[in-house]
Design a protein around this motif. Structure first.
Motif, PDB file in Angstrom:
ATOM      1  N   ALA A  47      -8.279  -3.996   9.120  1.00 16.14           N
ATOM      2  CA  ALA A  47      -9.638  -4.314   9.545  1.00 16.14           C
ATOM      3  C   ALA A  47     -10.533  -3.021   9.052  1.00 16.14           C
ATOM      4  N   GLN A  48     -10.167  -1.986   9.473  1.00 15.40           N
ATOM      5  CA  GLN A  48     -10.870  -0.454   8.956  1.00 15.40           C
ATOM      6  C   GLN A  48     -11.075  -0.511   7.594  1.00 15.40           C
ATOM      7  N   LEU A  49      -9.868  -0.606   6.714  1.00 14.43           N
ATOM      8  CA  LEU A  49     -10.105  -0.895   5.371  1.00 14.43           C
ATOM      9  C   LEU A  49     -10.734  -1.705   4.667  1.00 14.43           C
ATOM     10  N   ILE A  50     -10.918  -2.948   5.363  1.00 13.10           N
ATOM     11  CA  ILE A  50     -11.422  -3.884   4.654  1.00 13.10           C
ATOM     12  C   ILE A  50     -12.993  -3.783   4.799  1.00 13.10           C
ATOM     13  N   VAL A  51     -13.345  -3.102   5.962  1.00  9.63           N
ATOM     14  CA  VAL A  51     -14.956  -2.775   6.219  1.00  9.63           C
ATOM     15  C   VAL A  51     -15.215  -1.555   5.248  1.00  9.63           C
ATOM     16  N   ALA A  52     -14.275  -0.662   5.362  1.00  4.36           N
ATOM     17  CA  ALA A  52     -14.474   0.531   4.307  1.00  4.36           C
ATOM     18  C   ALA A  52     -14.963   0.151   2.983  1.00  4.36           C
ATOM     19  N   PRO A  62      -3.037  -4.662   3.196  1.00  3.76           N
ATOM     20  CA  PRO A  62      -2.512  -5.990   3.141  1.00  3.76           C
ATOM     21  C   PRO A  62      -2.491  -6.328   1.534  1.00  3.76           C
ATOM     22  N   ASP A  63      -1.501  -7.407   1.106  1.00  4.45           N
ATOM     23  CA  ASP A  63      -1.444  -7.671  -0.308  1.00  4.45           C
ATOM     24  C   ASP A  63      -2.986  -7.860  -1.192  1.00  4.45           C
ATOM     25  N   ASP A  64      -3.591  -8.635  -0.261  1.00  3.40           N
ATOM     26  CA  ASP A  64      -5.222  -9.009  -0.985  1.00  3.40           C
ATOM     27  C   ASP A  64      -6.065  -7.943  -1.007  1.00  3.40           C
ATOM     28  N   ALA A  65      -5.680  -6.887  -0.439  1.00  2.00           N
ATOM     29  CA  ALA A  65      -6.661  -5.498  -0.680  1.00  2.00           C
ATOM     30  C   ALA A  65      -6.221  -4.571  -1.699  1.00  2.00           C
ATOM     31  N   VAL A  66      -5.181  -4.805  -2.093  1.00  2.00           N
ATOM     32  CA  VAL A  66      -4.563  -3.969  -3.445  1.00  2.00           C
ATOM     33  C   VAL A  66      -5.605  -3.876  -4.288  1.00  2.00           C
ATOM     34  N   ALA A  67      -5.891  -5.158  -4.980  1.00  3.39           N
ATOM     35  CA  ALA A  67      -6.542  -5.108  -6.121  1.00  3.39           C
ATOM     36  C   ALA A  67      -8.089  -4.480  -5.982  1.00  3.39           C
ATOM     37  N   HIS A  91       5.581  -5.328   7.444  1.00  3.75           N
ATOM     38  CA  HIS A  91       6.265  -3.989   7.483  1.00  3.75           C
ATOM     39  C   HIS A  91       6.146  -3.672   5.895  1.00  3.75           C
ATOM     40  N   HIS A  92       6.134  -4.539   5.014  1.00  2.06           N
ATOM     41  CA  HIS A  92       5.829  -3.958   3.547  1.00  2.06           C
ATOM     42  C   HIS A  92       4.464  -3.437   3.357  1.00  2.06           C
ATOM     43  N   GLU A  93       3.493  -3.637   4.314  1.00  2.00           N
ATOM     44  CA  GLU A  93       2.128  -3.090   4.150  1.00  2.00           C
ATOM     45  C   GLU A  93       1.953  -1.757   4.529  1.00  2.00           C
ATOM     46  N   LEU A  94       2.905  -1.237   5.156  1.00  2.00           N
ATOM     47  CA  LEU A  94       2.867   0.151   5.986  1.00  2.00           C
ATOM     48  C   LEU A  94       3.034   1.209   4.963  1.00  2.00           C
ATOM     49  N   TRP A  95       2.118   2.145   4.883  1.00  2.00           N
ATOM     50  CA  TRP A  95       2.347   3.210   4.052  1.00  2.00           C
ATOM     51  C   TRP A  95       2.620   3.238   2.610  1.00  2.00           C
ATOM     52  N   ARG A  96       2.117   2.384   1.951  1.00  2.00           N
ATOM     53  CA  ARG A  96       2.267   1.889   0.603  1.00  2.00           C
ATOM     54  C   ARG A  96       2.000   3.159  -0.252  1.00  2.00           C
TER      55      ARG A  96
END
Length: 434
Positions: free
Chosen positions: A254-259, A281-286, A318-323
């Motif tokens: 949530a913090q990343l999406i708002v940022a 999240p996967d959809d935030a990478v792009a 789990h795959h979304e952590l500390w990418r």
């Protein structure tokens, strides 16, 4: 000083003459009369490492605090034993750090009153965002009627009442020199001119040897229960209007999406940063890639806290952590750091975590996020102003160097702080392990 029989990271043999800056790099240089000579004996010489996100005074204070992390606190009796046996500092407080709710549950004034001695006690959650204070401590702070004693770190209305005792910066600086660290970016929010003056004086005295860059006033910690997109957008715009880049602390999705939404609306500064990006999240990478914002992250938390993540975080996330690898493949600029004292201050341990992604119990968390040893090392070779531009050992570069006892192949294979043989700052040998 002349460093002889060195090997650069690309395998090039080199002698290196240094003053305040690097004077010359050549296959062979002859010592000048009276010149100090350091024999690297075939070991690797790198630019000194730069930790791109840590908290200097908090890390120094943590060295003399009682540690109450989940590895030592498994129940209330463990917490009671550690607090009861802890020394009271010169400021009259017992200061404990690294607590996690998995130990003895959620802490508040009542729990600490029952678990600790009747002196002021404050315990910091390992996230760094929250302190629990007992009744004696709340009385000392002028908050005797506080309902639960749970105080946010960023709230200076209470922390300003704490005694202003400076921690031993020299001890922490020496520890960092042992890792080959020559530069630091302090990510503590709300640092002002007085804090900068303290750092400058510590450097003048020689207590703090590393170069220091302060992220404030552009650092902002986001909290899920206080996310306000319009207000954050205005704040980012105001900083940009002052030509100040922002560094937004994001540990939840949530913090990343708002940022990212705020940066999209306010426009970008080329030096804007996302701190941590603990969950992407996967959809935030792009969108991260499109924002052009630098991510400064800490995969060392996989190695330090990964087993707890396996319990606390749903398996599908789990795959979304500390990418790291996913972000770099998508074109997101990524630099690494330790977040000391909330993470271990050893950057070599952070590099190993980025390469292997192993939890303390041996599980691999996020195998697709693993990167090469060379990539991990390079992510500690930038500068505060340009974290993605690795420095080189070349003439006229700053003479801030890390000398390792082994050739590059061994260094990259082990990524171990035990290989650091010497550290050079501004041409001066500040660590020599012989």
């Amino acid at each position: 000083m002349l460093i002889q029989r060195a090997v650069l990271l690309d395998g090039t043999p080199a002698d290196i003459r240094v003053g305040a800056r690097i004077v010359d790099v050549a296959d062979r240089l002859v010592p000048r009369p009276g010149e100090d000579v350091y024999d690297a004996a075939g070991g690797t010489v790198l630019p000194g490492l730069h930790d791109h996100h840590l908290h200097i005074r908090a890390a120094a204070a943590a060295m003399t605090s009682v540690h109450v992390g989940p590895e030592v606190v498994r129940n209330l009796d463990d917490l009671r034993r550690l607090l009861t046996g802890a020394p009271v500092g010169a400021d009259g407080w017992i200061r404990a750090v690294g607590y996690h709710d998995a130990g003895a549950g959620e802490l508040d004034r009542g729990v600490l009153d029952a678990a600790g001695p009747p002196v002021p006690v404050r315990v910091q959650h390992r996230s760094g965002v929250l302190w629990a204070v007992n009744s004696a401590g709340l009385q000392r702070l002028g908050l005797p009627g506080h309902p639960d004693g749970r105080l946010r770190s960023a709230d200076i209305s209470w922390s300003a009442a704490l005694p202003r005792t400076e921690p031993d910066l020299a001890q922490f600086s020496n520890r960092l020199s042992g890792y080959g660290v020559t530069g630091l970016t302090d990510a503590t929010p709300d640092l002002g001119a007085a804090d900068a003056a303290v750092m400058a004086e510590a450097r003048r005295r020689g207590d703090l040897r590393q170069g220091v860059h302060l992220l404030a006033p552009g650092k902002r910690i986001l909290h899920d229960d206080g996310l306000d997109l319009d207000e954050l957008t205005r704040w980012v715009g105001d900083r940009h209007a002052e030509n100040v880049p922002v560094a937004l602390h994001c540990v939840t999705a949530a913090q990343l999406i708002v940022a990212l939404a705020a940066l999209r609306s306010a426009g970008r500064h080329p030096a804007d940063r996302i701190e941590h990006a603990a969950t992407v999240p996967d959809d935030a990478v792009a969108e991260l890639a499109a924002a052009g914002v630098t991510v400064v992250t800490q995969p060392n938390f996989v190695a330090e806290r990964g087993d707890q993540y396996l319990v606390d975080v749903p398996a599908a996330q789990h795959h979304e952590l500390w990418r790291v690898a996913t972000l770099t493949r998508a074109g997101v600029p990524v630099a690494l750091s330790t977040d000391a004292p909330f993470g271990d201050a050893d950057p070599w341990a952070a590099m190993r975590a980025a390469v292997h992604r192993r939890t303390p119990g041996g599980a691999v968390l996020g195998p697709r996020e693993r990167i090469s040893a060379q990539a991990a090392l390079t992510m500690f070779l930038g500068t505060a102003q340009a974290p993605l531009s690795p420095r080189r050992v070349c003439p006229d570069a700053p003479a801030d160097l890390c000398v390792l006892s082994e050739p590059p192949a061994t260094v990259l294979g082990e990524l171990d702080a035990g290989l650091v043989a010497a550290t050079v700052l501004a041409g001066e040998l500040v660590l020599d392990r012989g």
